[in-house]
Design an enzyme around this catalytic site. Sequence first.
Site, PDB file in Angstrom:
ATOM      1  N   GLU A 110      39.608  45.777  40.082  1.00  0.00           N
ATOM      2  CA  GLU A 110      40.931  45.717  40.730  1.00  0.00           C
ATOM      3  C   GLU A 110      40.912  46.228  42.165  1.00  0.00           C
ATOM      4  O   GLU A 110      41.729  47.061  42.555  1.00  0.00           O
ATOM      5  CB  GLU A 110      41.960  46.462  39.867  1.00  0.00           C
ATOM      6  CG  GLU A 110      42.048  45.854  38.474  1.00  0.00           C
ATOM      7  CD  GLU A 110      42.978  46.588  37.520  1.00  0.00           C
ATOM      8  OE1 GLU A 110      43.624  47.564  37.922  1.00  0.00           O
ATOM      9  OE2 GLU A 110      43.061  46.161  36.342  1.00  0.00           O
ATOM     10  N   ASN A 150      35.814  42.626  38.708  1.00  0.00           N
ATOM     11  CA  ASN A 150      36.818  42.244  37.708  1.00  0.00           C
ATOM     12  C   ASN A 150      38.204  42.452  38.311  1.00  0.00           C
ATOM     13  O   ASN A 150      38.443  43.450  38.996  1.00  0.00           O
ATOM     14  CB  ASN A 150      36.611  43.190  36.501  1.00  0.00           C
ATOM     15  CG  ASN A 150      37.404  42.827  35.276  1.00  0.00           C
ATOM     16  OD1 ASN A 150      37.399  41.679  34.841  1.00  0.00           O
ATOM     17  ND2 ASN A 150      38.098  43.803  34.684  1.00  0.00           N
ATOM     18  N   HIS A 153      45.472  38.511  32.020  1.00  0.00           N
ATOM     19  CA  HIS A 153      46.699  39.036  31.407  1.00  0.00           C
ATOM     20  C   HIS A 153      47.816  38.051  31.783  1.00  0.00           C
ATOM     21  O   HIS A 153      48.331  38.074  32.905  1.00  0.00           O
ATOM     22  CB  HIS A 153      47.009  40.446  31.928  1.00  0.00           C
ATOM     23  CG  HIS A 153      45.984  41.447  31.519  1.00  0.00           C
ATOM     24  ND1 HIS A 153      45.826  41.843  30.201  1.00  0.00           N
ATOM     25  CD2 HIS A 153      45.048  42.120  32.233  1.00  0.00           C
ATOM     26  CE1 HIS A 153      44.832  42.730  30.133  1.00  0.00           C
ATOM     27  NE2 HIS A 153      44.351  42.904  31.343  1.00  0.00           N
ATOM     28  N   GLU A 157      39.826  40.001  29.760  1.00  0.00           N
ATOM     29  CA  GLU A 157      40.885  40.840  29.153  1.00  0.00           C
ATOM     30  C   GLU A 157      42.070  39.973  28.715  1.00  0.00           C
ATOM     31  O   GLU A 157      43.230  40.333  28.971  1.00  0.00           O
ATOM     32  CB  GLU A 157      41.370  41.900  30.161  1.00  0.00           C
ATOM     33  CG  GLU A 157      40.283  42.790  30.724  1.00  0.00           C
ATOM     34  CD  GLU A 157      40.794  43.905  31.640  1.00  0.00           C
ATOM     35  OE1 GLU A 157      42.021  44.167  31.679  1.00  0.00           O
ATOM     36  OE2 GLU A 157      39.955  44.526  32.315  1.00  0.00           O
ATOM     37  N   ASP A 194      45.203  38.430  27.270  1.00  0.00           N
ATOM     38  CA  ASP A 194      46.359  38.521  26.369  1.00  0.00           C
ATOM     39  C   ASP A 194      47.461  37.673  26.988  1.00  0.00           C
ATOM     40  O   ASP A 194      47.459  37.437  28.201  1.00  0.00           O
ATOM     41  CB  ASP A 194      46.809  39.963  26.053  1.00  0.00           C
ATOM     42  CG  ASP A 194      46.975  40.871  27.251  1.00  0.00           C
ATOM     43  OD1 ASP A 194      47.302  40.373  28.337  1.00  0.00           O
ATOM     44  OD2 ASP A 194      46.805  42.097  27.083  1.00  0.00           O
TER      45      ASP A 194
HETATM   46  O1  9MR Z   1      44.560  48.887  27.629  1.00  0.00           O
HETATM   47  C1  9MR Z   1      44.402  49.996  28.488  1.00  0.00           C
HETATM   48  C2  9MR Z   1      45.451  51.060  28.165  1.00  0.00           C
HETATM   49  O2  9MR Z   1      45.186  51.624  26.898  1.00  0.00           O
HETATM   50  C3  9MR Z   1      45.443  52.130  29.233  1.00  0.00           C
HETATM   51  O3  9MR Z   1      46.504  53.035  29.013  1.00  0.00           O
HETATM   52  C4  9MR Z   1      45.570  51.488  30.589  1.00  0.00           C
HETATM   53  C5  9MR Z   1      45.580  52.499  31.705  1.00  0.00           C
HETATM   54  O4  9MR Z   1      45.621  51.911  32.952  1.00  0.00           O
HETATM   55  O5  9MR Z   1      44.515  50.584  30.781  1.00  0.00           O
HETATM   56  C6  9MR Z   1      44.566  49.518  29.908  1.00  0.00           C
HETATM   57  O6  9MR Z   1      43.562  48.586  30.196  1.00  0.00           O
HETATM   58  C7  9MR Z   1      43.591  48.004  31.501  1.00  0.00           C
HETATM   59  C8  9MR Z   1      42.159  47.760  31.909  1.00  0.00           C
HETATM   60  O7  9MR Z   1      41.424  48.944  31.824  1.00  0.00           O
HETATM   61  C9  9MR Z   1      42.082  47.169  33.308  1.00  0.00           C
HETATM   62  N1  9MR Z   1      42.906  46.000  33.418  1.00  0.00           N
HETATM   63  C10 9MR Z   1      44.289  46.115  32.961  1.00  0.00           C
HETATM   64  C11 9MR Z   1      44.316  46.657  31.525  1.00  0.00           C
HETATM   65  C12 9MR Z   1      45.750  46.722  31.015  1.00  0.00           C
HETATM   66  O8  9MR Z   1      46.484  47.645  31.749  1.00  0.00           O
END
Ligand code: 9MR
Length: 358
Positions: free
Chosen positions: A172, A213, A249, A277, A279
């Site tokens: 990111e 990513n 996402h 990732e 969803d």
């Molecule tokens: O799914 C993850 C969630 O449990 C955490 O609280 C969150 C914190 O930022 O991160 C989520 O996963 C993220 C991933 O690491 C990076 N891309 C976005 C995902 C969804 O927020």
Amino acid sequence: MSPHVRKAAVVAAAGTLVAGLAIYGSAQAQEEPVQPHDPPVTQQSTLRAAAEASGRFVGTAINDGLLSDPTYSSIASSEFSSVTAENVMKWEAVQPSQGSFDFSGGDRLVDFAQANDQQVWGHTLVWHSQLPGWVSGGGFGADELRGVMNDHIAEVAGHFAGEVAYWDVVNEAFNEDGTRRQSVFQTTLGDGYIAEAFRAADAADPNAKLCINDYNIEGVNAKSDGVYELVSSLLDQGVPIDCVGFQSHLIVGQVPGDLQQNIERFTELGVEVVLTEIDIRMTMPSDAAKLEQQRQDYETVVAACTAVPGCAGATVWGISDRDSWVPDVFPGEGAACPWDENYQRKPAYDGIVAGFGS
Ligand code: 9MR
């Protein structure tokens, strides 16, 4: 030969092996025609079987706290060929204070993956979020922060070397308009921090494939153009980058129409693309029409990967709607995963199978 060329050759060899097995399987089937009196086939197919038939992997993000739940772990172990640490390999988890490392969660994931013959996707080495205050606080000068970043990468990628197949080295790093996000790494170290991070990861684990990513880069847009320009330039400089992760996402009914074209332009640069990732969320409550649209959307997304030889696999961000991050961050939205709140398969599951061509 540069490290990332070597890794590409390994993938090609693995693809040949999978293709060979598929041909062997169909020859067997011809020699043993199904007889009318044979019992019905009761063995349920899996996402993993569907993905492997297309020479790809299918993964999920694993929530460490749920591995002790037998329903969760049985789906995680049987349906997927790749596992990503949802949280336990992030900076705040592995180096919460300077010089003190905790690999226990990551080691549990590696053990789980090895017990189930799965690849491990490492997530993530350098990210502005889930970054402990001792790093994000901005107290370091450039030379110090460079040392902190390189030490973190060396320790973490070094610890998991040989056990992690891919790393999200940088996560990111871009704004929506294609410029660099003003993270502490960007503002302190400048544009060169990304190349430096990849070089450090390659030194720590020469065999892992190294990815950048991001989200909202699934379609051709200003943000994905920014990532594309960066990847081209890193390759021109000989930086060891092997892959681009499209997080994916997404929102039901809003899959970008140029997803496949976008995957193609990146793979034409010579890197793999992975949907890292996935969803696909909806406004709650769900209903049959939304779930059917979601099935189609999952199929479209996975099929876009299956259509491009350089798209190596697809990972869903969680198993069940019960455990998804979505409702916490987007109030009123949810039902984004392939299994429902009771761990029952949703139509989305069939969409993924169809997307792999099975
Ligand atoms: O799914 C993850 C969630 O449990 C955490 O609280 C969150 C914190 O930022 O991160 C989520 O996963 C993220 C991933 O690491 C990076 N891309 C976005 C995902 C969804 O927020």
